[in-house]
Design an enzyme around this catalytic site. Structure first.
Site, PDB file in Angstrom:
ATOM      1  N   GLU A 160       0.816  -1.225   0.000  1.00  0.00           N
ATOM      2  CA  GLU A 160       0.000   0.000   0.000  1.00  0.00           C
ATOM      3  C   GLU A 160       0.845   1.269   0.000  1.00  0.00           C
ATOM      4  O   GLU A 160       0.717   2.123   0.880  1.00  0.00           O
ATOM      5  CB  GLU A 160      -0.984  -0.025   1.173  1.00  0.00           C
ATOM      6  N   ASN A 201       2.094  -4.932  -3.285  1.00  0.00           N
ATOM      7  CA  ASN A 201       0.686  -5.256  -3.055  1.00  0.00           C
ATOM      8  C   ASN A 201      -0.081  -3.977  -2.728  1.00  0.00           C
ATOM      9  O   ASN A 201       0.419  -3.106  -2.018  1.00  0.00           O
ATOM     10  CB  ASN A 201       0.602  -6.243  -1.879  1.00  0.00           C
ATOM     11  N   HIS A 237     -10.498  -6.120  -2.365  1.00  0.00           N
ATOM     12  CA  HIS A 237     -11.537  -5.867  -1.365  1.00  0.00           C
ATOM     13  C   HIS A 237     -12.696  -5.153  -2.070  1.00  0.00           C
ATOM     14  O   HIS A 237     -12.709  -3.927  -2.197  1.00  0.00           O
ATOM     15  CB  HIS A 237     -10.988  -5.024  -0.213  1.00  0.00           C
ATOM     16  N   GLU A 266      -6.152 -10.634  -1.603  1.00  0.00           N
ATOM     17  CA  GLU A 266      -6.951 -10.419  -0.387  1.00  0.00           C
ATOM     18  C   GLU A 266      -8.435 -10.307  -0.725  1.00  0.00           C
ATOM     19  O   GLU A 266      -9.133  -9.403  -0.265  1.00  0.00           O
ATOM     20  CB  GLU A 266      -6.480  -9.151   0.347  1.00  0.00           C
ATOM     21  N   ASP A 268     -12.266 -10.311  -0.904  1.00  0.00           N
ATOM     22  CA  ASP A 268     -13.549 -10.458  -0.226  1.00  0.00           C
ATOM     23  C   ASP A 268     -14.541  -9.528  -0.905  1.00  0.00           C
ATOM     24  O   ASP A 268     -14.153  -8.584  -1.596  1.00  0.00           O
ATOM     25  CB  ASP A 268     -13.479 -10.214   1.288  1.00  0.00           C
TER      26      ASP A 268
END
Length: 552
Positions: A160, A201, A237, A266, A268
């Site tokens: 990030e 990432n 996300h 990651e 979801d």
């Protein structure tokens, strides 16, 4: 018999481990676990695991072992867990994850070495020289601990590093060390483990937008400098209320073309609570779309879900009123999103070619000068990929949708005052099949209110030899009354091609681009504004940029 070096032993062991679940030695049975189907497709399917339920809950442990071929430590490998005090390392949680993965023939992705969150205060207050030394020592110790372990195959080296506008994040790392900390971290990781795959990432980089383009440019630059960036992680996300990044596959491919591995790290898909069948169906479509995008890009290694049960999801604590983001519910029962992931992985070369049924006749209501609400009877889908949503088209010669919806209703915005519209609806499924056209509905927008008016202006954020990003394009309501939709037009220079956009619904005719507001940014009070952005390609050496922004 010759004695093999420890590094060669590790490489050979790693090859054997990967072959065990990546090569399709036998065809997968339709009811097999996710990892079996992923292996047959040459991909991994992973989950982020937490140490407490892994130690204390049999159902959690059994699903984690049975369904997934890859593991990421949710928190146990972060800096605050591994080096809470300077020089004092604690690997109990990290070792527990690695040991579990080793026992279950899974690979481990280390997460994360350098991040602005979950880093102890003692690091943040250091001088530049001391901070760089602490970073290099931390990476050396953490990565080095597992350098000879064939289970740990990759690391998120930096995490990030961009803000949402595509600028380098002004974290304590950047403020103290400047941009060089990124390259230094990768070089330190490579020194600690010559075989591990090293990744960068980030979140909100799934589609082609200003942030993902900044990431693309950084990765390209670092690799040109010989910095060992081996892969790029797209967190994933997502939220059903914000729409799906339909250029995900295209975005993965452009990074792959740089020569890096790509992966979803990651995943979801959250929703506004409470859950219902319609939201579950949309969520399942999002999961299926992500898996299919990875399957369609050779350099995509696999997909990691950020957890797997709603019982232990980070979402409710972070996004108020939202949740149910994972593929098992709180009672460890698989949801339709599990079935979507399973079926996508198990699909092989079989393709759903059955379109959904035709939607019912739309009914118009709440018609204003620039908007109209539509409802229609829902379609059904029997082809196996699931109903994904609806496209709404204008009959009068348009090819691009006026709007898209995941339910059987929509509010069209950005319409012209005192104009007759004839529109129809087509349903779409998860495989991209479109239904027949619904019957037409005709409505006429009302006269515009007095005191209206808006302006638009674009700013070139970044440009390179054969492309550029315009961000922001600022839309301002210059009138004295609220506006509920806007339309911006501008002209691309000859030879330029639009390659992506965000925060607007965009269509192109020749070199004229028409951008209409998205669902979340159409309503503007007087003297307020909003922004959108786009990316374009151009002939190499051409320095022109778009012009003639107009707003209505």
């Amino acid at each position: 018999m010759p004695v093999l070096s420890s590094s060669l032993v590790r490489v050979l062991t790693l090859v054997g481990t990967l072959l065990a679940f990546l090569l399709p030695a036998t065809s997968a049975d339709a009811s097999s676990p996710l990892r079996t189907h992923a292996s047959a497709r040459g991909k991994f399917i992973g989950a982020a695991l937490a140490t407490s339920p892994l130690s204390n809950e049999t159902s959690y442990r059994n699903i984690a072992a049975t369904e997934f071929s890859q593991v990421t430590a949710e928190n146990a490998m972060k800096w605050d867990a591994t080096e809470p005090s300077q020089g004092q390392f604690n690997f109990s949680g990290a070792d527990a994850i690695v040991n579990f993965a080793t026992q279950n023939n899974q690979q481990v992705h280390g997460h994360t070495l350098v991040w602005h969150n979950q880093t102890p205060g003692w690091v943040q207050g250091l001088s530049a020289t001391a901070m760089r030394s602490a970073m290099q020592n931390h990476i050396s110790q953490v990565v080095g601990r597992y350098a000879s372990n064939a289970t740990v195959v990759s690391w998120d080296v930096v995490n990030e590093v961009f803000d949402d506008n595509g600028n380098l994040r002004t974290s304590f790392w950047y403020n103290t060390l400047g941009q060089s900390y990124i390259a230094d971290a990768f070089r330190a990781a490579r020194a600690a483990d010559s075989n591990a795959r090293l990744c960068i990432n980030d979140y909100n980089v799934e589609g082609i937008n200003a942030k993902s383009t900044a990431m693309y440019n950084l990765v390209s630059s670092l690799r040109q400098q010989g910095v060992p960036v081996d892969c790029v992680g797209f967190q994933g996300h997502l939220a059903i209320q914000y729409g799906f990044p339909n250029d995900l596959q295209q975005n993965l491919q452009r990074f792959a073309d740089l020569g890096v591995q790509v992966r979803i790290t990651e995943l979801d898909v959250r929703m506004q609570m409470p859950r219902d069948a319609s939201k579950d169906a949309t969520q399942a479509t999002y999961y299926r779309n992500v898996v299919n995008a990875c399957l369609n890009v050779t350099a995509c290694a696999g997909v990691t879900i950020w957890g797997f049960t709603d019982k232990y999801s980070w979402v409710p604590d972070t996004f108020q009123g939202q949740g149910a983001a994972l593929i098992y519910d709180e009672n460890y029962q698989p949801k339709s999103s599990y079935n979507a992931v399973h079926d996508a992985l198990a699909g092989g070369t079989t393709t759903d070619t059955t379109p959904p049924t035709t939607p019912g006749t739309p009914v118009a209501g709440n018609v204003t000068s620039n908007s109209a609400g539509l409802t229609w009877t829902a379609s059904t889908d029997s082809g196996g990929s699931g109903l994904a949503g609806y496209n709404v088209y204008r009959e009068q010669g348009a090819t691009d949708p006026l709007g898209q919806s995941t339910t059987n209703s929509i509010t069209l915005t950005g319409l012209s005052p005192e104009t007759q519209y004839q529109v129809y609806v087509r349903a779409r499924d998860g495989a991209g099949n479109l239904s027949a056209n619904s019957p037409l509905v005709t409505f006429t927008t009302t006269a515009g209110q007095g005191g209206g008016g808006c302006t638009a202006a674009g700013t070139v954020q970044t440009q390179w030899n054969n492309g550029y990003v315009v961000q922001p394009v600022t839309v301002t309501n210059t009138g004295t009354s609220s506006m509920s939709g806007w339309t911006v037009t501008f002209t691309l220079p000859a030879g330029h091609t639009l390659t992506g956009s965000w925060n607007a619904s965009v269509s192109v005719s020749g070199q004229t681009v028409t951008a209409r507001n998205a669902g979340h940014n159409g309503t503007l009070a007087p003297n307020t504004g909003t922004t959108f952005g786009f990316q374009a390609s151009r002939p190499n050496g051409n320095t022109q940029t778009p012009s003639g922004y107009t707003c209505a």
